[in-house]
Design a protein around this motif. Structure first.
Motif, PDB file in Angstrom:
ATOM      1  N   ARG A   1       0.819  -1.217   0.000  1.00  0.00           N
ATOM      2  CA  ARG A   1       0.000   0.000   0.000  1.00  0.00           C
ATOM      3  C   ARG A   1       0.850   1.264   0.000  1.00  0.00           C
ATOM      4  NH1 ARG A   1      -5.254  -1.128   3.942  1.00  0.00           N
ATOM      5  NH2 ARG A   1      -6.176  -2.795   2.657  1.00  0.00           N
ATOM      6  N   PRO A   2       1.797   1.411   0.944  1.00  0.00           N
ATOM      7  CA  PRO A   2       2.622   2.628   0.883  1.00  0.00           C
ATOM      8  C   PRO A   2       3.468   2.707  -0.382  1.00  0.00           C
ATOM      9  CG  PRO A   2       3.413   1.128   2.589  1.00  0.00           C
ATOM     10  CD  PRO A   2       2.082   0.631   2.160  1.00  0.00           C
ATOM     11  N   ILE A   3       3.892   1.568  -0.913  1.00  0.00           N
ATOM     12  CA  ILE A   3       4.661   1.586  -2.162  1.00  0.00           C
ATOM     13  C   ILE A   3       3.787   2.074  -3.309  1.00  0.00           C
ATOM     14  CG2 ILE A   3       5.759   0.117  -3.902  1.00  0.00           C
ATOM     15  CD1 ILE A   3       6.903  -1.549  -1.617  1.00  0.00           C
TER      16      ILE A   3
ATOM     17  N   SER B   1       1.166   3.950  -3.065  1.00  0.00           N
ATOM     18  CA  SER B   1       0.904   5.369  -2.849  1.00  0.00           C
ATOM     19  C   SER B   1       2.089   6.225  -3.287  1.00  0.00           C
ATOM     20  CB  SER B   1       0.606   5.622  -1.370  1.00  0.00           C
ATOM     21  OG  SER B   1       0.466   6.994  -1.106  1.00  0.00           O
ATOM     22  N   THR B   2       3.303   5.754  -2.988  1.00  0.00           N
ATOM     23  CA  THR B   2       4.504   6.507  -3.357  1.00  0.00           C
ATOM     24  C   THR B   2       4.708   6.494  -4.864  1.00  0.00           C
ATOM     25  OG1 THR B   2       5.509   5.840  -1.249  1.00  0.00           O
ATOM     26  CG2 THR B   2       6.969   6.772  -2.897  1.00  0.00           C
ATOM     27  N   ILE B   3       4.400   5.376  -5.506  1.00  0.00           N
ATOM     28  CA  ILE B   3       4.501   5.319  -6.966  1.00  0.00           C
ATOM     29  C   ILE B   3       3.529   6.308  -7.603  1.00  0.00           C
ATOM     30  CG2 ILE B   3       4.058   3.859  -8.981  1.00  0.00           C
ATOM     31  CD1 ILE B   3       5.130   1.486  -7.388  1.00  0.00           C
ATOM     32  N   GLY B   4       2.316   6.377  -7.033  1.00  0.00           N
ATOM     33  CA  GLY B   4       1.348   7.344  -7.549  1.00  0.00           C
ATOM     34  C   GLY B   4       1.846   8.775  -7.394  1.00  0.00           C
ATOM     35  N   ALA B   5       2.462   9.068  -6.244  1.00  0.00           N
ATOM     36  CA  ALA B   5       2.997  10.408  -6.018  1.00  0.00           C
ATOM     37  C   ALA B   5       4.131  10.722  -6.976  1.00  0.00           C
ATOM     38  CB  ALA B   5       3.471  10.541  -4.569  1.00  0.00           C
ATOM     39  N   ALA B   6       4.973   9.709  -7.242  1.00  0.00           N
ATOM     40  CA  ALA B   6       6.077   9.899  -8.190  1.00  0.00           C
ATOM     41  C   ALA B   6       5.565  10.141  -9.596  1.00  0.00           C
ATOM     42  CB  ALA B   6       6.997   8.680  -8.150  1.00  0.00           C
TER      43      ALA B   6
ATOM     44  N   THR C   1      10.138  12.270  -3.359  1.00  0.00           N
ATOM     45  CA  THR C   1       9.228  11.159  -3.647  1.00  0.00           C
ATOM     46  C   THR C   1      10.000   9.929  -4.092  1.00  0.00           C
ATOM     47  OG1 THR C   1       7.560  12.760  -4.339  1.00  0.00           O
ATOM     48  CG2 THR C   1       7.211  10.475  -4.972  1.00  0.00           C
ATOM     49  N   TRP C   2      10.998  10.126  -4.939  1.00  0.00           N
ATOM     50  CA  TRP C   2      11.807   9.000  -5.406  1.00  0.00           C
ATOM     51  C   TRP C   2      12.651   8.423  -4.274  1.00  0.00           C
ATOM     52  CZ3 TRP C   2      10.627   6.690  -9.690  1.00  0.00           C
ATOM     53  CH2 TRP C   2       9.972   7.416 -10.700  1.00  0.00           C
ATOM     54  N   VAL C   3      13.146   9.285  -3.411  1.00  0.00           N
ATOM     55  CA  VAL C   3      13.885   8.785  -2.245  1.00  0.00           C
ATOM     56  C   VAL C   3      12.984   7.924  -1.374  1.00  0.00           C
ATOM     57  CG1 VAL C   3      14.968   9.500  -0.079  1.00  0.00           C
ATOM     58  CG2 VAL C   3      15.590  10.653  -2.215  1.00  0.00           C
ATOM     59  N   ALA C   4      11.767   8.382  -1.152  1.00  0.00           N
ATOM     60  CA  ALA C   4      10.816   7.603  -0.348  1.00  0.00           C
ATOM     61  C   ALA C   4      10.517   6.256  -0.984  1.00  0.00           C
ATOM     62  CB  ALA C   4       9.527   8.401  -0.153  1.00  0.00           C
ATOM     63  N   LEU C   5      10.528   6.214  -2.313  1.00  0.00           N
ATOM     64  CA  LEU C   5      10.250   4.965  -3.009  1.00  0.00           C
ATOM     65  C   LEU C   5      11.432   4.001  -2.947  1.00  0.00           C
ATOM     66  CD1 LEU C   5       8.352   3.305  -4.833  1.00  0.00           C
ATOM     67  CD2 LEU C   5       9.384   4.475  -6.795  1.00  0.00           C
ATOM     68  N   LEU C   6      12.646   4.531  -3.094  1.00  0.00           N
ATOM     69  CA  LEU C   6      13.833   3.671  -3.202  1.00  0.00           C
ATOM     70  C   LEU C   6      14.405   3.257  -1.849  1.00  0.00           C
ATOM     71  CD1 LEU C   6      15.729   5.451  -6.126  1.00  0.00           C
ATOM     72  CD2 LEU C   6      14.343   3.364  -6.235  1.00  0.00           C
ATOM     73  N   ASP C   7      14.363   4.162  -0.869  1.00  0.00           N
ATOM     74  CA  ASP C   7      15.011   3.870   0.418  1.00  0.00           C
ATOM     75  C   ASP C   7      14.102   3.013   1.286  1.00  0.00           C
ATOM     76  OD1 ASP C   7      16.876   3.837   2.420  1.00  0.00           O
ATOM     77  OD2 ASP C   7      16.400   5.841   3.174  1.00  0.00           O
ATOM     78  N   ARG C   8      13.917   1.783   0.832  1.00  0.00           N
ATOM     79  CA  ARG C   8      13.061   0.822   1.520  1.00  0.00           C
ATOM     80  C   ARG C   8      13.793  -0.499   1.668  1.00  0.00           C
ATOM     81  NH1 ARG C   8       7.794   1.961   2.044  1.00  0.00           N
ATOM     82  NH2 ARG C   8       7.105   3.952   1.127  1.00  0.00           N
ATOM     83  N   ASN C   9      13.398  -1.237   2.681  1.00  0.00           N
ATOM     84  CA  ASN C   9      14.046  -2.526   2.952  1.00  0.00           C
ATOM     85  C   ASN C   9      14.024  -3.436   1.726  1.00  0.00           C
ATOM     86  OD1 ASN C   9      14.538  -1.752   5.584  1.00  0.00           O
ATOM     87  ND2 ASN C   9      12.683  -2.708   6.380  1.00  0.00           N
ATOM     88  N   ALA C  10      12.864  -3.544   1.100  1.00  0.00           N
ATOM     89  CA  ALA C  10      12.721  -4.463  -0.032  1.00  0.00           C
ATOM     90  C   ALA C  10      13.661  -4.078  -1.167  1.00  0.00           C
ATOM     91  CB  ALA C  10      11.270  -4.486  -0.515  1.00  0.00           C
ATOM     92  N   VAL C  11      13.742  -2.781  -1.453  1.00  0.00           N
ATOM     93  CA  VAL C  11      14.570  -2.335  -2.578  1.00  0.00           C
ATOM     94  C   VAL C  11      16.051  -2.521  -2.257  1.00  0.00           C
ATOM     95  CG1 VAL C  11      15.026  -0.458  -4.176  1.00  0.00           C
ATOM     96  CG2 VAL C  11      12.760  -0.686  -3.148  1.00  0.00           C
ATOM     97  N   TRP C  12      16.462  -2.181  -1.038  1.00  0.00           N
ATOM     98  CA  TRP C  12      17.845  -2.426  -0.638  1.00  0.00           C
ATOM     99  C   TRP C  12      18.202  -3.907  -0.782  1.00  0.00           C
ATOM    100  CZ3 TRP C  12      21.985   0.464   0.278  1.00  0.00           C
ATOM    101  CH2 TRP C  12      21.826   1.830   0.524  1.00  0.00           C
ATOM    102  N   LEU C  13      17.294  -4.773  -0.331  1.00  0.00           N
ATOM    103  CA  LEU C  13      17.552  -6.213  -0.425  1.00  0.00           C
ATOM    104  C   LEU C  13      17.659  -6.644  -1.880  1.00  0.00           C
ATOM    105  CD1 LEU C  13      17.825  -9.007   0.898  1.00  0.00           C
ATOM    106  CD2 LEU C  13      15.328  -9.188   0.813  1.00  0.00           C
ATOM    107  N   GLY C  14      16.741  -6.181  -2.722  1.00  0.00           N
ATOM    108  CA  GLY C  14      16.785  -6.569  -4.128  1.00  0.00           C
ATOM    109  C   GLY C  14      18.067  -6.124  -4.808  1.00  0.00           C
ATOM    110  N   VAL C  15      18.508  -4.899  -4.536  1.00  0.00           N
ATOM    111  CA  VAL C  15      19.756  -4.398  -5.127  1.00  0.00           C
ATOM    112  C   VAL C  15      20.949  -5.207  -4.623  1.00  0.00           C
ATOM    113  CG1 VAL C  15      21.312  -2.412  -5.202  1.00  0.00           C
ATOM    114  CG2 VAL C  15      18.855  -2.092  -5.536  1.00  0.00           C
ATOM    115  N   ALA C  16      20.968  -5.518  -3.326  1.00  0.00           N
ATOM    116  CA  ALA C  16      22.071  -6.300  -2.768  1.00  0.00           C
ATOM    117  C   ALA C  16      22.124  -7.705  -3.361  1.00  0.00           C
ATOM    118  CB  ALA C  16      21.934  -6.377  -1.245  1.00  0.00           C
ATOM    119  N   LEU C  17      20.949  -8.313  -3.555  1.00  0.00           N
ATOM    120  CA  LEU C  17      20.916  -9.648  -4.163  1.00  0.00           C
ATOM    121  C   LEU C  17      21.454  -9.618  -5.594  1.00  0.00           C
ATOM    122  CD1 LEU C  17      17.449 -10.969  -2.917  1.00  0.00           C
ATOM    123  CD2 LEU C  17      19.695 -11.942  -2.341  1.00  0.00           C
ATOM    124  N   LEU C  18      21.061  -8.610  -6.347  1.00  0.00           N
ATOM    125  CA  LEU C  18      21.557  -8.503  -7.723  1.00  0.00           C
ATOM    126  C   LEU C  18      23.064  -8.260  -7.751  1.00  0.00           C
ATOM    127  CD1 LEU C  18      18.749  -6.424  -9.480  1.00  0.00           C
ATOM    128  CD2 LEU C  18      19.294  -8.846  -9.803  1.00  0.00           C
TER     129      LEU C  18
END
Length: 582
Positions: free
Chosen positions: A297-299, A301-306, A315-332
């Motif tokens: 839900r917050p993701i 909402s943030t995508i809509g704001a972006a 807005t982009w910082v709020a979208l990217l600086d999230r646990n899920a995104v950090w984990l995905g980038v680290a895995l890649l």
């Protein structure tokens, strides 16, 4: 936004908490670790030999060349960057007879702790638990010379994959800073320091670090001034090295040669890396999916704001600086790094992200919190369990082991193995000598005696034993003929003989000489250096296609050398001038 704990620490909103005990502070533990490591390197310690243990000789060869005035990439072709050889050379100067694998593993401690401790000291002022949760796992991986992968049924320590372990350890330090450090000056130092170390050691690690730093900038963790400053500091280091040694341009040339010799399909390598480390990567993907679902839900909402305000950076910082995104980038980043590796401590630098996720898990419902923590454990536990289990087996197994007879090889004699493995190695040497045509026929067919020859402990023990015999044979030949071989070359993967005998290694040739992946076509300068080499050694126990290929690569330079049977396992190619002087 995720991770309120880390944000409060960065903003200094958590009141100061007096340390429960100075001896348990990260700074004290880090300094004590360095002192204990130095003490152990000063003692006559032996370790059980493991699969492909001879990889450690690459550091001995490179470090010895450095001590004799050679510069990596400038004066010899190396499979990795110069930093490891410089550090190993320093270790050989400081310690009289260090256990070489421990030196190769621990020589990075001053580099990694210099980047890690400034961050952890600040965290420790607010949370001792968090600081130790980041430090202690790192020290475990830094101190234990063990890979996640197992290539032998019998326990031993891994002499291979050392530079891969260095890469993930440096990335761990970088990730701690990117995730938990908010002071921009400290971030500038850590980014420049670690990226310079990665560039000078493992180029794929440097590329992975570049991706992580770029994401941290996009996520608002690294300011533009910090990024520019770190880039300038990094460039200044490289410019200084280039101006004084010429190593940077030569190193880039080596990288280009290695890329040309190892062209492959990148997608297939991604699939291979994911399959080898399926337990970690699959669990990480499940955790990534769970975090996306819980924050959907917050993701959204943030995508809509972006979408409504695409130029609003917050807005982009709020979208990217999230646990899920950090984990995905680290895995890649981890998956990319492992596409070029055979052995190492894969994905350990994801741990700081997992700590961040665990700290923030309680904001979800009770069931969701349990699910997140279980998945965090599923990602984190395989590296810990594998490394601890394999290291414990090696330590316990050594109680029944005996020394491998290699007393002529200086620090290389500090290895042990099961008595029956050493006995088999001795019998196999006799077999290689008694039935050479068998192994010549296999080599002519492009085959090894067994597919996993270099992983077999008896082969690694036999290699040390025959190298030990070669040193005796060289000394005997020199005494009998009144000559001295000042430059020695080995037509084999590694060359311990200049180090063991106190001589020079042939310049401008490849060390870690895999003829199918890591020896560029020799140019005129290389051929001339080989032509001027006093002694080139060809191992015969057993005859292999790799050694024959190395001999062919340097055949032009050895054309005038005189072949002399040196011992039962070695043919010597002696420079004609030394033969005429007999």
């Amino acid at each position: 936004m995720s991770l309120p704990l880390e944000t409060r620490i960065g903003a200094h909103r958590v009141p100061h908490v007096s340390p429960s005990s100075a001896i348990l502070s990260p700074l004290a533990i880090g300094l004590a670790t360095v002192l204990v490591a130095a003490l152990l390197l000063s003692l006559p310690i032996s370790l059980p030999i493991g699969a492909m243990y001879w990889d450690v000789v690459v550091f001995i060869d490179g470090g010895w060349r450095v001590l004799n005035g050679q510069t990596p990439s400038v004066d010899f072709f190396a499979p990795v960057g110069p930093l490891g050889y410089w550090l190993f050379a320093a270790g050989l100067e400081i310690f009289a007879k260090p256990q070489p694998l421990l030196l190769a593993q621990w020589m990075l401690l001053p580099v990694t702790l210099a980047g890690l401790l400034p961050v952890l000291v600040r965290i420790d002022r607010s949370s001792r638990t968090l600081a130790l949760a980041l430090l202690l796992p790192f020290l475990l991986f830094q101190l234990l010379p063990t890979n996640l992968e197992q290539f032998s049924s019998y326990p031993g320590f891994d002499g291979f994959g050392i530079y891969n372990r260095h890469g993930t350890q440096l990335l761990y330090v970088l990730m701690v800073a990117l995730v938990f450090e908010r002071r921009q000056r400290v971030l500038l130092f850590v980014i420049a320091w670690i990226c310079a170390a990665l560039f000078l050691s493992k180029i794929t690690g440097f590329i992975a670090a570049g991706g992580l730093c770029a994401f941290a900038f996009a996520a608002g963790r690294v300011r533009l001034s910090t990024a520019v400053g770190a880039l300038a500091a990094f460039a200044a280091v490289l410019a200084g090295l280039e101006a004084t040694t010429g190593v940077v341009s030569a190193y880039l040339g080596d990288i280009a040669s290695l890329v040309g010799m190892n062209e492959g399909v990148l997608i297939s390598r991604f699939v291979q890396a994911a399959s080898i480390h399926f337990g970690i990567f699959a669990s990480g993907c499940l955790l990534f999916a769970a975090l996306l679902f819980l924050d959907s839900r917050p993701i959204a909402s943030t995508i809509g704001a972006a979408a409504r305000h695409p130029l609003r950076a917050a807005t982009w910082v709020a979208l990217l600086d999230r646990n899920a995104v950090w984990l995905g980038v680290a895995l890649l980043a981890g998956l990319f790094f492992e596409t070029q590796n055979t052995g190492g401590q894969a994905f350990i630098f994801i741990w700081p992200v997992l700590v961040r996720i665990a700290c923030d898990a309680s904001r979800h419902s009770q069931r969701a919190t349990v699910a997140v923590l279980v998945l965090v454990a599923a990602v984190a536990m395989p590296p810990f369990v594998n490394v601890l289990h394999r290291s414990a087996r090696a330590v316990v197994g050594q109680l029944m082991y005996v020394k491998v007879p290699a007393q002529n090889l200086k620090a290389l004699d500090s290895v042990t193995q099961r008595p029956e493995v050493i006995d088999r190695a001795a019998h196999m040497i006799d077999n290689y000598v008694a039935y050479p045509r068998t192994y010549e026929a296999l080599a002519a067919d492009g085959q090894l005696p067994i597919f996993s020859l270099y992983s077999e402990l008896d082969f690694q023990a036999a290699w040390l034993m025959t190298a030990n015999e070669a040193v005796d044979a060289i000394r005997a030949y020199e005494t009998a003929h009144g000559v001295r071989f000042e430059t020695i070359m080995n037509l084999n993967f590694v060359n311990p003989f200049p180090y063991a005998l106190g001589r020079q290694g042939t310049p401008f040739i490849a060390i870690g000489a895999d003829p199918f992946r890591a020896i560029p076509p020799p140019n005129a300068r290389t051929i001339e250096a080989v032509r001027n080499t006093d002694l080139a050694l060809l191992p015969l126990c057993p005859v292999t296609v790799a050694n024959q290929t190395i001999q062919k690569i340097y055949a032009e330079g050895l054309r005038d050398h005189v072949a002399v049977p040196l011992s039962r396992c070695w043919t010597a190619y002696i420079r004609p001038g030394l033969i005429r002087g007999n």
